[in-house]
Design an enzyme around this catalytic site. Structure first.
Site, PDB file in Angstrom:
ATOM      1  N   CYS A  88       1.066 -40.272  21.122  1.00  0.00           N
ATOM      2  CA  CYS A  88      -0.340 -40.294  21.113  1.00  0.00           C
ATOM      3  C   CYS A  88      -1.279 -40.175  22.548  1.00  0.00           C
ATOM      4  O   CYS A  88      -2.198 -40.034  22.704  1.00  0.00           O
ATOM      5  CB  CYS A  88      -0.923 -41.298  20.186  1.00  0.00           C
ATOM      6  SG  CYS A  88      -0.133 -41.542  18.852  1.00  0.00           S
ATOM      7  N   HIS A 228      -8.295 -42.770  21.957  1.00  0.00           N
ATOM      8  CA  HIS A 228      -7.166 -42.329  20.793  1.00  0.00           C
ATOM      9  C   HIS A 228      -7.528 -42.893  19.778  1.00  0.00           C
ATOM     10  O   HIS A 228      -8.039 -43.955  19.489  1.00  0.00           O
ATOM     11  CB  HIS A 228      -5.959 -42.789  21.255  1.00  0.00           C
ATOM     12  CG  HIS A 228      -4.882 -42.544  20.038  1.00  0.00           C
ATOM     13  ND1 HIS A 228      -4.741 -41.301  19.456  1.00  0.00           N
ATOM     14  CD2 HIS A 228      -3.851 -43.319  19.565  1.00  0.00           C
ATOM     15  CE1 HIS A 228      -3.537 -41.478  18.548  1.00  0.00           C
ATOM     16  NE2 HIS A 228      -3.196 -42.536  18.770  1.00  0.00           N
ATOM     17  N   ASN A 258      -5.130 -40.026  12.404  1.00  0.00           N
ATOM     18  CA  ASN A 258      -4.509 -40.147  13.515  1.00  0.00           C
ATOM     19  C   ASN A 258      -3.640 -38.896  13.728  1.00  0.00           C
ATOM     20  O   ASN A 258      -2.381 -38.530  13.156  1.00  0.00           O
ATOM     21  CB  ASN A 258      -3.410 -41.164  13.619  1.00  0.00           C
ATOM     22  CG  ASN A 258      -2.529 -41.378  15.062  1.00  0.00           C
ATOM     23  OD1 ASN A 258      -2.913 -40.486  15.866  1.00  0.00           O
ATOM     24  ND2 ASN A 258      -1.935 -42.472  15.286  1.00  0.00           N
TER      25      ASN A 258
HETATM   26  O1  UT7 Z   1      -1.267 -44.005  17.079  1.00  0.00           O
HETATM   27  C1  UT7 Z   1      -0.040 -44.310  17.778  1.00  0.00           C
HETATM   28  C2  UT7 Z   1      -0.008 -45.828  17.498  1.00  0.00           C
HETATM   29  N1  UT7 Z   1      -0.237 -46.304  16.039  1.00  0.00           N
HETATM   30  C3  UT7 Z   1      -0.905 -47.435  15.878  1.00  0.00           C
HETATM   31  O2  UT7 Z   1      -1.973 -47.694  16.844  1.00  0.00           O
HETATM   32  C4  UT7 Z   1      -1.057 -47.929  14.642  1.00  0.00           C
HETATM   33  C5  UT7 Z   1      -1.206 -49.279  14.611  1.00  0.00           C
HETATM   34  N2  UT7 Z   1      -1.246 -50.102  13.469  1.00  0.00           N
HETATM   35  C6  UT7 Z   1      -1.993 -50.020  12.455  1.00  0.00           C
HETATM   36  O3  UT7 Z   1      -2.931 -49.408  12.646  1.00  0.00           O
HETATM   37  C7  UT7 Z   1      -1.928 -51.120  11.396  1.00  0.00           C
HETATM   38  O4  UT7 Z   1      -0.808 -51.854  11.696  1.00  0.00           O
HETATM   39  C8  UT7 Z   1      -1.602 -50.428  10.065  1.00  0.00           C
HETATM   40  C9  UT7 Z   1      -2.932 -49.790   9.676  1.00  0.00           C
HETATM   41  C10 UT7 Z   1      -0.182 -49.418  10.222  1.00  0.00           C
HETATM   42  C11 UT7 Z   1      -1.394 -51.590   9.211  1.00  0.00           C
HETATM   43  O5  UT7 Z   1      -2.354 -52.516   8.980  1.00  0.00           O
HETATM   44  P1  UT7 Z   1      -2.214 -54.007   9.013  1.00  0.00           P
HETATM   45  O6  UT7 Z   1      -3.608 -54.635   8.845  1.00  0.00           O
HETATM   46  O7  UT7 Z   1      -1.653 -54.120  10.413  1.00  0.00           O
HETATM   47  O8  UT7 Z   1      -1.368 -54.224   8.081  1.00  0.00           O
HETATM   48  P2  UT7 Z   1       0.086 -55.162   8.131  1.00  0.00           P
HETATM   49  O9  UT7 Z   1       1.160 -54.023   8.728  1.00  0.00           O
HETATM   50  O10 UT7 Z   1      -0.122 -56.366   8.673  1.00  0.00           O
HETATM   51  O11 UT7 Z   1       0.403 -55.336   6.654  1.00  0.00           O
HETATM   52  C12 UT7 Z   1      -0.258 -56.169   5.932  1.00  0.00           C
HETATM   53  C13 UT7 Z   1       0.078 -56.041   4.438  1.00  0.00           C
HETATM   54  C14 UT7 Z   1       1.766 -56.031   3.957  1.00  0.00           C
HETATM   55  O12 UT7 Z   1       1.914 -56.347   2.891  1.00  0.00           O
HETATM   56  P3  UT7 Z   1       2.389 -57.750   2.576  1.00  0.00           P
HETATM   57  O13 UT7 Z   1       3.736 -57.959   3.684  1.00  0.00           O
HETATM   58  O14 UT7 Z   1       1.336 -58.629   3.477  1.00  0.00           O
HETATM   59  O15 UT7 Z   1       2.458 -58.026   1.455  1.00  0.00           O
HETATM   60  C15 UT7 Z   1       1.723 -54.465   3.949  1.00  0.00           C
HETATM   61  O16 UT7 Z   1       2.786 -54.138   3.299  1.00  0.00           O
HETATM   62  O17 UT7 Z   1      -0.430 -54.616   3.986  1.00  0.00           O
HETATM   63  C16 UT7 Z   1       0.537 -54.041   3.336  1.00  0.00           C
HETATM   64  N3  UT7 Z   1       0.410 -52.474   3.494  1.00  0.00           N
HETATM   65  C17 UT7 Z   1      -0.242 -51.866   2.680  1.00  0.00           C
HETATM   66  N4  UT7 Z   1      -1.028 -52.142   1.538  1.00  0.00           N
HETATM   67  C18 UT7 Z   1      -1.812 -51.117   0.837  1.00  0.00           C
HETATM   68  C19 UT7 Z   1       0.780 -51.776   4.491  1.00  0.00           C
HETATM   69  N5  UT7 Z   1       0.487 -50.548   4.427  1.00  0.00           N
HETATM   70  C20 UT7 Z   1      -0.505 -50.457   3.413  1.00  0.00           C
HETATM   71  C21 UT7 Z   1      -1.070 -49.339   2.385  1.00  0.00           C
HETATM   72  N6  UT7 Z   1      -1.611 -49.758   1.414  1.00  0.00           N
HETATM   73  N7  UT7 Z   1      -1.132 -48.189   3.012  1.00  0.00           N
END
Ligand code: UT7
Length: 305
Positions: A88, A228, A258
């Site tokens: 990115c 970004h 993204n």
């Molecule tokens: O561009 C390159 C760099 N990339 C980034 O900057 C991305 C950075 N990361 C993010 O933007 C976020 O971490 C995400 C959007 C990928 C995920 O959001 P989050 O608030 O950090 O969620 P998390 O990974 O802490 O997960 C929380 C919960 C989990 O469930 P449990 O384990 O608490 O039951 C995940 O399994 O959300 C769940 N989860 C989802 N639920 C519904 C993860 N993805 C999804 C989804 N829909 N699409």
């Protein structure tokens, strides 16, 4: 396709919509379209282009750069070119490289493109990634300037110890394609979202603030902050840390998701289309991506307006 909801995606990422290439289209097709538009807007002919740099992590082929395909598609018969892989942060890396080439005095017209066909490496059974990424590309045409226009400063970083948190595990020389890698879905992008999120919030904000401090500037000196576009929460945190007001911050992650190396140049293009860029404006770019790679860049806009 996966267990998710529209509400989750909007509230956790800010994304409402994403765009995908048509069947048969690849990164070089988007990039060539960008290059053609740059030629049209600048009134230059393909033969005037000296160099083409494409930042992408999703090249059409492993061997043969996307820049080569763009050169052929637009008929830039006097150009050379190459690709840059920095996920990115790719566009910012490429812009730094292209600008230095112009500053060297050897090259007058340099096309710098950032773009990715993320749909080619997305596992649509993985909710951690498939709701986030989209396809897109953008670019700029660099030329020498008599005025103090262009890149005023940049701070770029790489830390390869983070490579495992955001990667395509197989298909390269470390793990060539095999029946096993395909069966294990190792040719798709893998992301440890939480780790990447934490690193992004901390470092994109830090490097943006650092370049302001280094140049004796504060947030209000900047016309547009162009971060970004990975997640609206990451953008908000960085903007707040740098003292930016809402109307200074470009956000289009809601419309495109993204697009990896595509996000910053697409933002620049939208700002240009909306007539938000005027000669002499100060722009602050900030990026973060796999590698890890990250950086910030201070630009005085001298482009056609
Ligand atoms: O561009 C390159 C760099 N990339 C980034 O900057 C991305 C950075 N990361 C993010 O933007 C976020 O971490 C995400 C959007 C990928 C995920 O959001 P989050 O608030 O950090 O969620 P998390 O990974 O802490 O997960 C929380 C919960 C989990 O469930 P449990 O384990 O608490 O039951 C995940 O399994 O959300 C769940 N989860 C989802 N639920 C519904 C993860 N993805 C999804 C989804 N829909 N699409």
């Amino acid at each position: 396709m996966v267990d998710t909801t529209d509400e989750w995606i909007r509230s956790r990422t800010g994304i409402e919509k994403r765009h995908l290439v048509s069947e048969g289209e690849a990164t070089s097709d988007m990039a060539a379209n960008v290059a053609r538009q740059l030629l049209e807007r600048s009134g230059k002919s393909p033969d005037e282009i000296d160099l083409i740099i494409v930042a992408t992590s999703t090249p059409d082929y492993l061997v043969v750069s996307t820049a080569a395909l763009v050169q052929d598609k637009i008929g830039a018969n006097n150009a050379w070119g190459f690709d840059i892989v920095a996920a990115c942060t790719g566009f910012v890396y490429a812009l730094e490289t292209g600008a230095k080439m112009v500053e060297s005095g050897r090259y007058n017209n340099v096309i710098v493109i950032g773009g990715d066909t993320m749909s080619s490496i997305i596992d649509y059974t993985d909710r951690n990634t498939c709701v986030i990424f989209g396809d897109g590309a953008g670019g700029v045409l660099l030329e020498p300037s008599e005025n103090d226009y262009g890149i005023l400063d940049s701070i770029l970083h790489i830390d390869g110890s983070g490579h495992k948190y955001l990667t395509v595990p197989a298909g390269g020389s470390a793990r060539p394609a095999s029946k096993e890698t395909v069966e294990k879905r190792l040719h798709f992008i893998y992301q440890d979202g939480k780790t990447v999120f934490k690193f992004a919030v901390k470092n994109m904000a830090k490097v943006s603030k650092e370049i302001l401090d280094k140049n004796g500037l504060v947030g209000s000196d900047i016309k547009l902050f162009i971060p970004h576009q990975a997640n609206k929460r990451i953008i908000d945190a960085a903007a707040k840390r740098c003292g930016m007001k809402e109307d200074q911050v470009l956000i289009n992650v809601n419309k495109y998701g993204n697009t990896t190396a595509g996000t910053i140049p697409i933002c620049i293009d939208e700002a240009w289309e909306e007539k938000r860029l005027e000669e002499g404006d100060l722009l602050l770019l900030a990026a973060f991506g796999g590698g890890f790679t990250w950086g910030s860049m201070l630009i005085r806009w001298g482009g056609i307006s």
